[in-house]
Scaffold this motif. Sequence first.
Motif, PDB file in Angstrom:
ATOM      1  N   GLY A 111      26.441 -59.505  27.049  1.00  0.00           N
ATOM      2  CA  GLY A 111      25.785 -59.499  25.749  1.00  0.00           C
ATOM      3  C   GLY A 111      24.529 -60.338  25.683  1.00  0.00           C
ATOM      4  N   MET A 112      24.104 -60.874  26.812  1.00  0.00           N
ATOM      5  CA  MET A 112      22.965 -61.798  26.819  1.00  0.00           C
ATOM      6  C   MET A 112      21.712 -61.208  27.462  1.00  0.00           C
ATOM      7  SD  MET A 112      24.009 -64.618  25.361  1.00  0.00           S
ATOM      8  CE  MET A 112      22.917 -65.908  25.960  1.00  0.00           C
ATOM      9  N   ALA A 113      21.876 -60.084  28.167  1.00  0.00           N
ATOM     10  CA  ALA A 113      20.749 -59.511  28.895  1.00  0.00           C
ATOM     11  C   ALA A 113      20.973 -58.012  29.049  1.00  0.00           C
ATOM     12  CB  ALA A 113      20.600 -60.189  30.260  1.00  0.00           C
ATOM     13  N   ALA A 114      20.104 -57.353  29.788  1.00  0.00           N
ATOM     14  CA  ALA A 114      20.218 -55.909  29.976  1.00  0.00           C
ATOM     15  C   ALA A 114      21.427 -55.530  30.814  1.00  0.00           C
ATOM     16  CB  ALA A 114      18.949 -55.376  30.643  1.00  0.00           C
ATOM     17  N   THR A 115      21.941 -56.479  31.583  1.00  0.00           N
ATOM     18  CA  THR A 115      23.138 -56.267  32.388  1.00  0.00           C
ATOM     19  C   THR A 115      24.024 -57.505  32.270  1.00  0.00           C
ATOM     20  OG1 THR A 115      22.281 -57.282  34.411  1.00  0.00           O
ATOM     21  CG2 THR A 115      21.771 -54.954  34.057  1.00  0.00           C
ATOM     22  N   PRO A 116      25.311 -57.399  32.552  1.00  0.00           N
ATOM     23  CA  PRO A 116      26.118 -58.610  32.714  1.00  0.00           C
ATOM     24  C   PRO A 116      25.523 -59.415  33.872  1.00  0.00           C
ATOM     25  CG  PRO A 116      27.501 -56.651  32.600  1.00  0.00           C
ATOM     26  CD  PRO A 116      26.100 -56.164  32.771  1.00  0.00           C
ATOM     27  N   ALA A 117      25.486 -60.730  33.745  1.00  0.00           N
ATOM     28  CA  ALA A 117      24.757 -61.501  34.743  1.00  0.00           C
ATOM     29  C   ALA A 117      25.298 -62.923  34.858  1.00  0.00           C
ATOM     30  CB  ALA A 117      23.262 -61.549  34.396  1.00  0.00           C
ATOM     31  N   ARG A 118      25.034 -63.521  36.016  1.00  0.00           N
ATOM     32  CA  ARG A 118      25.305 -64.938  36.241  1.00  0.00           C
ATOM     33  C   ARG A 118      24.195 -65.764  35.600  1.00  0.00           C
ATOM     34  NH1 ARG A 118      27.670 -65.835  41.580  1.00  0.00           N
ATOM     35  NH2 ARG A 118      26.877 -67.977  41.440  1.00  0.00           N
ATOM     36  N   ALA A 119      24.546 -66.959  35.125  1.00  0.00           N
ATOM     37  CA  ALA A 119      23.559 -67.891  34.568  1.00  0.00           C
ATOM     38  C   ALA A 119      23.159 -68.865  35.671  1.00  0.00           C
ATOM     39  CB  ALA A 119      24.147 -68.630  33.378  1.00  0.00           C
ATOM     40  N   ARG A 120      22.252 -68.447  36.520  1.00  0.00           N
ATOM     41  CA  ARG A 120      21.931 -69.207  37.725  1.00  0.00           C
ATOM     42  C   ARG A 120      21.321 -70.579  37.423  1.00  0.00           C
ATOM     43  NH1 ARG A 120      24.286 -66.613  42.207  1.00  0.00           N
ATOM     44  NH2 ARG A 120      23.995 -64.348  42.029  1.00  0.00           N
ATOM     45  N   HIS A 121      20.413 -70.640  36.445  1.00  0.00           N
ATOM     46  CA  HIS A 121      19.797 -71.928  36.123  1.00  0.00           C
ATOM     47  C   HIS A 121      20.825 -72.894  35.550  1.00  0.00           C
ATOM     48  CE1 HIS A 121      16.113 -69.398  36.267  1.00  0.00           C
ATOM     49  NE2 HIS A 121      15.551 -70.513  36.713  1.00  0.00           N
ATOM     50  N   ALA A 122      21.685 -72.401  34.677  1.00  0.00           N
ATOM     51  CA  ALA A 122      22.709 -73.260  34.093  1.00  0.00           C
ATOM     52  C   ALA A 122      23.705 -73.722  35.151  1.00  0.00           C
ATOM     53  CB  ALA A 122      23.438 -72.519  32.977  1.00  0.00           C
ATOM     54  N   GLU A 123      24.041 -72.848  36.082  1.00  0.00           N
ATOM     55  CA  GLU A 123      24.950 -73.237  37.166  1.00  0.00           C
ATOM     56  C   GLU A 123      24.356 -74.393  37.967  1.00  0.00           C
ATOM     57  OE1 GLU A 123      26.744 -68.717  37.897  1.00  0.00           O
ATOM     58  OE2 GLU A 123      25.444 -69.660  39.394  1.00  0.00           O
ATOM     59  N   ALA A 124      23.068 -74.283  38.293  1.00  0.00           N
ATOM     60  CA  ALA A 124      22.421 -75.332  39.093  1.00  0.00           C
ATOM     61  C   ALA A 124      22.295 -76.632  38.326  1.00  0.00           C
ATOM     62  CB  ALA A 124      21.049 -74.848  39.553  1.00  0.00           C
ATOM     63  N   ALA A 125      22.111 -76.523  36.999  1.00  0.00           N
ATOM     64  CA  ALA A 125      21.900 -77.728  36.188  1.00  0.00           C
ATOM     65  C   ALA A 125      23.199 -78.416  35.790  1.00  0.00           C
ATOM     66  CB  ALA A 125      21.110 -77.367  34.925  1.00  0.00           C
ATOM     67  N   TYR A 126      24.335 -77.757  35.964  1.00  0.00           N
ATOM     68  CA  TYR A 126      25.606 -78.293  35.462  1.00  0.00           C
ATOM     69  C   TYR A 126      25.953 -79.643  36.087  1.00  0.00           C
ATOM     70  CZ  TYR A 126      30.536 -78.400  34.075  1.00  0.00           C
ATOM     71  OH  TYR A 126      31.750 -78.762  33.547  1.00  0.00           O
ATOM     72  N   SER A 127      25.603 -79.838  37.338  1.00  0.00           N
ATOM     73  CA  SER A 127      25.918 -81.110  37.982  1.00  0.00           C
ATOM     74  C   SER A 127      25.149 -82.266  37.358  1.00  0.00           C
ATOM     75  CB  SER A 127      25.611 -81.044  39.483  1.00  0.00           C
ATOM     76  OG  SER A 127      24.235 -80.758  39.699  1.00  0.00           O
ATOM     77  N   GLY A 128      24.069 -81.957  36.650  1.00  0.00           N
ATOM     78  CA  GLY A 128      23.281 -82.989  35.993  1.00  0.00           C
ATOM     79  C   GLY A 128      23.735 -83.306  34.583  1.00  0.00           C
ATOM     80  N   GLY A 129      24.786 -82.637  34.127  1.00  0.00           N
ATOM     81  CA  GLY A 129      25.305 -82.905  32.783  1.00  0.00           C
ATOM     82  C   GLY A 129      25.391 -81.635  31.965  1.00  0.00           C
ATOM     83  N   ILE A 130      26.275 -81.656  31.006  1.00  0.00           N
ATOM     84  CA  ILE A 130      26.530 -80.451  30.220  1.00  0.00           C
ATOM     85  C   ILE A 130      25.321 -80.059  29.379  1.00  0.00           C
ATOM     86  CG2 ILE A 130      27.645 -81.824  28.410  1.00  0.00           C
ATOM     87  CD1 ILE A 130      28.338 -78.153  29.387  1.00  0.00           C
ATOM     88  N   GLU A 131      24.609 -81.033  28.827  1.00  0.00           N
ATOM     89  CA  GLU A 131      23.462 -80.683  27.993  1.00  0.00           C
ATOM     90  C   GLU A 131      22.320 -80.105  28.818  1.00  0.00           C
ATOM     91  OE1 GLU A 131      23.498 -80.355  24.800  1.00  0.00           O
ATOM     92  OE2 GLU A 131      25.590 -81.009  24.906  1.00  0.00           O
ATOM     93  N   ALA A 132      22.178 -80.584  30.040  1.00  0.00           N
ATOM     94  CA  ALA A 132      21.166 -80.001  30.921  1.00  0.00           C
ATOM     95  C   ALA A 132      21.505 -78.542  31.218  1.00  0.00           C
ATOM     96  CB  ALA A 132      21.077 -80.794  32.219  1.00  0.00           C
TER      97      ALA A 132
END
Length: 462
Positions: A394-415
Motif C-alpha cells: 500500500g506504499m508504492a506501485a508494488t509491495p516492497a522492502r524499505a531498504r533505507h529504513a532497514e539500513a537506518a534501524y541500527s541507528g535508532g528507531i526514529e532514524a
Amino acid sequence: MRASIDFLLNGERVSLAAEDPTRTLLTWLRESRRLVGTKEGCAEGDCGACTVVLAERDAGGGLSYQPANSCILFLGALDGREVITVEALKRGSTLHPAQQAMVDCHGSQCGFCTPGFVMALYAHYKDERHELGDALAGNLCRCTGYQPILAAGARMQELRKDESAENSARAARLAALPDESTLIRTSNQRLFAPTSIDELAAYLVEHPRATILAGGTDLGLAVTKAHRDLDDVVYIGRVAELKAIQTGDPLQIGAAVALAEAHAHLGAIHADIGELLRRFGGAQVRACGTLAGNVANGSPIGDSMPVLLALNAELELQRGSQRRVVPLSGFYSGYRKSVLQPGEFIRSVRVPPLEPGARFAAYKLSKRFDQDISGVCAAFHVGVDGTTRFGFGGMAATPARARHAEAAYSGGIEAACSALAQDFKPLSDQRASAWYRLTAAQNLLRKFHARVAPRALLELEA
C-alpha cells in the motif's frame, strides 16, 4: 484428453462441452439451470449472497467442503468437484439443520442474503476449521443484524445429524468422475486444464500468452467488472504437483494451494501471520484464492507479500523443463509487472522458517476489520545477527522492502522512521491519504520496536 468440464451439481452428473469456460457459475446456475436461490449482490466476491459449497476429494480420499463465491468462479474450475446449492439442502419436508436454525433463531428479515448465509453455515457445519464469526465474515447482512445469525450457527450444532452415509455416497460419485486433462475449444475460446506439471509447462511454452487461472478471486473480476474476454485460459487447479505442500526448511507451498489450506502452515511460523491471513478476504475467498496467485497478481495492496518479503521468501519458477529460484524482493519490475518470462509460471512459494531468537511482527490497517483492502500492510523482521527486513504493502506501485529504513534501524528507531520517507512516496486514494499512509507506516515501525526491543534499549532511548 477430454473435451468437456465434468462435475456434480447437487448429486447430478454434469458434462459441459460447448459452454463458455469463463462463464461464471452464478450466471449458469440462474440462467441455464434456473437455480435462483443463489443470488447476485456485488459480483465481485464481497457480499456472500452468491455463496455455494464445493465438495471434493482430498489427497487422502476423504471429503473437503469449502464455501465459494459463485459470482467470480468460472465453470472451467469445476472439474472433479461437486457444487452444492441451497436448493439441495432440504430433504422432503425436512430442513437441513443450517436452515432450521435460521428459522428457529429468526435469522432472516428481507431474505436476499439468507441463502448465502445458509450455505456459509452449511460449509461450517461440514468443516469446523474456523470460528463461527470467521466463517461468516464473507457474508453481509443489512437488515437482520448478525446476532440472530450467530445464534443460528450455535443452534445448528444442536440439531446436528449423522451424515456419514451421505458423505460416503458423495465421495463415490466424485471418484467416478473422469480425471484426464481437459482441452475445450469454442468458436473464440480455449480452456486447458492439465493434470500434470509437464503438460502445463509444455502448453505454456507453446501458448505463452495464455492466461493462468488458479483461484480466480481476482481474475473473475476481469469478466464481471471489466467485461474482458479471456480467449486462452489455463486452469492449474488440477495439477497434483502444484497442489502439494512440502514442510521443512523451506516450507514450499505449491502454486495451486488455496490460502485456506496454507493458513495453518504459515500461521505456525508466527501467530501474526495467522492473524493476518484470518483477515484476508472472507472464507469464500480464502477457500479459492491461492498464495501464489496473490503474489503473481502483483497488486500493491496484496496482503501476503509484506509478510513474505520480511521472511525473505523465494519463488520457484518454471519454463518448459527449466527451473529457477528468484527472491520475492526481486520479482516485481513495476506496477503489476514481474520478471516472469513468456511461458514461465510460478511453481511454488518457498518460505524459510524464523530462526530462534528472531523478532517478527505483521500488521494490517483497514477501515473494516474483516474482509477489507489494506490501507497499509507491514511486516518486520530483525534477525539475531541484526539483519533487518521490513516489507510494506500500500506504499508504492508494488509491495516492497524499505531498504533505507532497514539500513537506518541500527541507528535508532526514529532514524529508521525518518528513512521511510526516502523509501516511499505513497499516493492518496479512497482507502487512505498519502500522509496517513506514511504516518501509519512510521507508527507501525515504532509499534514493532516497542514490542520486541530489549527493555534496556527502550530505557536508553527514553
